[in-house]
Design a protein around this motif. Sequence first.
Motif, short mmCIF file in Angstrom:
data_model
loop_
_atom_site.label_atom_id
_atom_site.label_comp_id
_atom_site.label_asym_id
_atom_site.label_seq_id
_atom_site.Cartn_x
_atom_site.Cartn_y
_atom_site.Cartn_z
N PHE A 77 -1.19 -9.62 11.26
CA PHE A 77 0.20 -10.07 11.27
C PHE A 77 0.40 -11.25 12.21
N TYR A 98 -3.30 -8.08 3.82
CA TYR A 98 -3.60 -7.29 2.63
C TYR A 98 -5.04 -7.45 2.17
N PHE A 106 2.36 2.46 12.07
CA PHE A 106 3.31 1.72 12.89
C PHE A 106 4.02 2.61 13.90
N PHE A 112 8.80 3.77 3.75
CA PHE A 112 9.72 3.11 2.82
C PHE A 112 10.88 4.05 2.51
N HIS A 114 13.31 4.15 0.45
CA HIS A 114 13.77 4.42 -0.91
C HIS A 114 12.71 5.14 -1.74
N LEU A 127 -1.41 -0.13 -5.80
CA LEU A 127 -1.81 -1.52 -5.74
C LEU A 127 -3.28 -1.68 -6.10
N ASP B 166 14.40 -3.30 8.53
CA ASP B 166 13.29 -3.29 9.46
C ASP B 166 12.15 -4.16 8.93
N SER B 168 9.20 -4.33 9.87
CA SER B 168 7.89 -3.69 9.80
C SER B 168 7.67 -3.00 8.45
N LEU B 169 8.74 -2.80 7.67
CA LEU B 169 8.54 -2.21 6.35
C LEU B 169 7.69 -3.13 5.47
N ASP B 171 5.75 -5.49 6.61
CA ASP B 171 4.44 -5.54 7.25
C ASP B 171 3.59 -4.37 6.75
N ALA B 172 4.23 -3.18 6.70
CA ALA B 172 3.49 -2.00 6.26
C ALA B 172 3.01 -2.17 4.82
N ALA B 173 3.88 -2.71 3.97
CA ALA B 173 3.49 -2.91 2.57
C ALA B 173 2.31 -3.88 2.47
N MET B 174 2.36 -4.94 3.27
CA MET B 174 1.26 -5.92 3.25
C MET B 174 -0.01 -5.30 3.79
N ASP B 175 0.17 -4.46 4.82
CA ASP B 175 -0.98 -3.78 5.41
C ASP B 175 -1.66 -2.88 4.37
N LEU B 176 -0.85 -2.33 3.46
CA LEU B 176 -1.39 -1.43 2.44
C LEU B 176 -1.90 -2.19 1.22
N GLY B 177 -1.82 -3.52 1.26
CA GLY B 177 -2.46 -4.29 0.21
C GLY B 177 -1.55 -5.14 -0.65
N ALA B 178 -0.25 -5.13 -0.39
CA ALA B 178 0.65 -5.94 -1.21
C ALA B 178 0.74 -7.36 -0.66
N PRO B 180 2.76 -10.98 0.00
CA PRO B 180 4.10 -11.14 0.57
C PRO B 180 5.21 -11.05 -0.49
N ALA B 183 5.50 -7.46 -1.64
CA ALA B 183 6.10 -6.63 -0.59
C ALA B 183 7.61 -6.84 -0.58
N ILE B 187 9.73 -3.66 -1.75
CA ILE B 187 10.24 -2.93 -0.59
C ILE B 187 11.62 -3.43 -0.17
#
Lengths: 388, 282
Positions: A77, A98, A106, A112, A114, A127, B166, B168-169, B171-178, B180, B183, B187
């Motif tokens: 990041f 990614y 975190f 998430f 939703h 993914l 937030d 970091s949501l 960020d978390a999605a990108m961390d999991l492979g999505a 930008p 994400a 999200i």
Amino acid sequence: MSTNHQTAHRNAKQDPEKPWLNPNAKPFVRFQNVSKQFGDFTAVDSINLDIYKGEMFALVGGSGCGKTTLLRMLAGFLDPSAGKVMIDGTDVNGVPPYERPVNMMFQSYALFPHMTVEKNIAYALKLDKMEKDERKRRIDEALEMVQMSKFAHRKPHQLSGGQRQRVALARALIKRPKVLLLDEPLSALDKKLREATQFELMAIQYKLGITFIFVTHDQEEAMALSSRIAVLDKGQVIQVGTPSEIYEFPNSRFVAEFVGSTNMFEGTVVEDTPNQVVIESASTKGNINVDDVGRYQIGQTVWVNVRPEKIKLSKTKPAKHAGLNVLEGTVSELGYRGNHVIYRVKAASGKIIMVFAQSQNRTEELDITWDDKVFISWEADGCIIVKS
Amino acid sequence: MSKFLRKFDFLQVILILSLALLYIPIIVMVVGSFNASQLANHWTGFTLEWFVKLFNDRRVLEAALLSVEIAFLASTISVILGTLIGISLVRVPRFFGRLLLTTMITAPLVMPDVITGLCQALLFNQTRVLFGWPTQGGFVTILLAHITFTMAYAAVTIQSRMLTVDRSLEDAAMDLGAGPVRAFVEITLPIIAPALFSSWLLGLTLSLDDVVIASFVTGPGATTLPMTIYSKVKLGVSPDMNALATIILAIVGAGVIISNIIMVRAEKQRQLDESKAMAEAH
Ligand SMILES: Nc1ncnc2c1ncn2[C@@H]1O[C@H](COP(=O)(O)OP(=O)(O)OP(=O)(O)O)[C@@H](O)[C@H]1O
Ligand SMILES: [Mg+2]
């Protein structure tokens, strides 16, 4: 289940393999002179760290010392302002998050809102375009592992803090990353749940063989969980070592005081023999003997660091033998902690010395109470010298 | 006690007065739309004549269609633009003119419609002189004018919602492979969707409502519904416009009631789910 945890814990701790002692071992994660600047503020200052495969590596340090920044650079990041971050031998500079074999749990969990628990955990697999059956199996397994199967269809806002934290852990683990980063993973939990989860974390780490790098404010947690600890201050690494190295042989006052409780005596070296150093200190009004093979200059200012549990208390003067350090004092405070008693003893110099007495077999010490005149003693090999 | 009662009476009087103020004109209009007499203050019998007349009036139907078309397009485009503005204001840390944009984007919110309309009219005059476009006012000019002012509302609504999401949501999605974009779409977008929908509705309402700005930039042949109503009523009492207003009122009323029912149902379902989940947990 709990016996499994215990075994896992013991195995991890007894593992004779210490790759950081092996000069041929290749680090899995390497920070090479890494710095990070925010404007003209240096958050991370030329850090060098080698972390090996399968380690449970703890980053500790005061608030704002750069722990999160370090993790974010590893996750992708943030880009370092200078230096290299290497994962498995390749420079990952410029590789987006990614595409890194690293997952992060975190500090805020970042679930998430939703999506249901199940969807949260499944997100990374969706993914990956995995086969349906295989995906389902992996998700069920992950839910089982963190004991959240019952809650699979709830939304994050319908969960307690501890449950959210477990979902976050499962989500970060589902891709079987090579490195898992955990930013204060357990800070939101109460003591009991935290201890239980520490065992769970260790069991998971042992089972999956993933390299864990975790940040914690809680030095006891760092001691209990980690293979090695890096103590950070103002963006710099002060010391890296196993929990017992850090605790028994801190390299500075900062580390000694940061990890555990300690008594610190400032003084000057008056004698340096090959195995022993004598230090004159105003706060003991006399000399302190320390077993130390290091070289010191006469007159050099140093600090003697004595852990409270290495000190003995007695009402009668202990028999003098070579190297024993004895002080007289008065008990000024006493706190009962169940498994031990904390005494604060005021020495003749006015210095307050902290002593932990085990409650089991030192019944004599327990007779000691407020305002008693006592003798404090510790062995020359029960204390160490730090130079800064 | 008596003091309290008197206070209570006072509050009730205020309540009745304000309700009267709000609803008497509406009642008068609705009654007028069913009144056989041309004169609003004179009831001569029930009729649907005005509704029939309305539906045979091509001008009104065309105006209504035009208004709806413009409102749909303007609100949709302004939500898209507003989202982009919202993102750049919240997510892009520094770019040229950021501060200027942040402060200027709210200006159309406080600007009187007359000024906005005048500015738009002047702008189109200039472009006509310089580029020969638009040859005359009409659909496109009204649409553009409406986009400019509804976009400001959308941008402000979406920006304030984006601020509370937030970071970091993603960020978390990108961390999991999505990536930008993914994400953001998977999200952040669902999370801010209610804000997007409400700013779309707001844009729709504002556009349907506008008579001032549209009057400034329109040309021959393009008349929106509010402009038609205004020009007709200006010439004298026109019961078919009462009928039109009654229809609009009915549509709006139905919309409000339906959305309320849906919301109450969803809330009940959610509570049910939650208590069921709790029961399972024990
Ligand atoms: N994006 C940023 N811009 C400017 N300064 C930042 C930024 N991120 C972090 N910092 C600063 O860098 C320093 C280190 O921050 P970091 O979050 O790494 O601390 P930390 O060790 O994780 O602290 P804590 O234990 O409180 O979480 C802090 O002084 C912080 O104010
Ligand atoms: Mg932090």
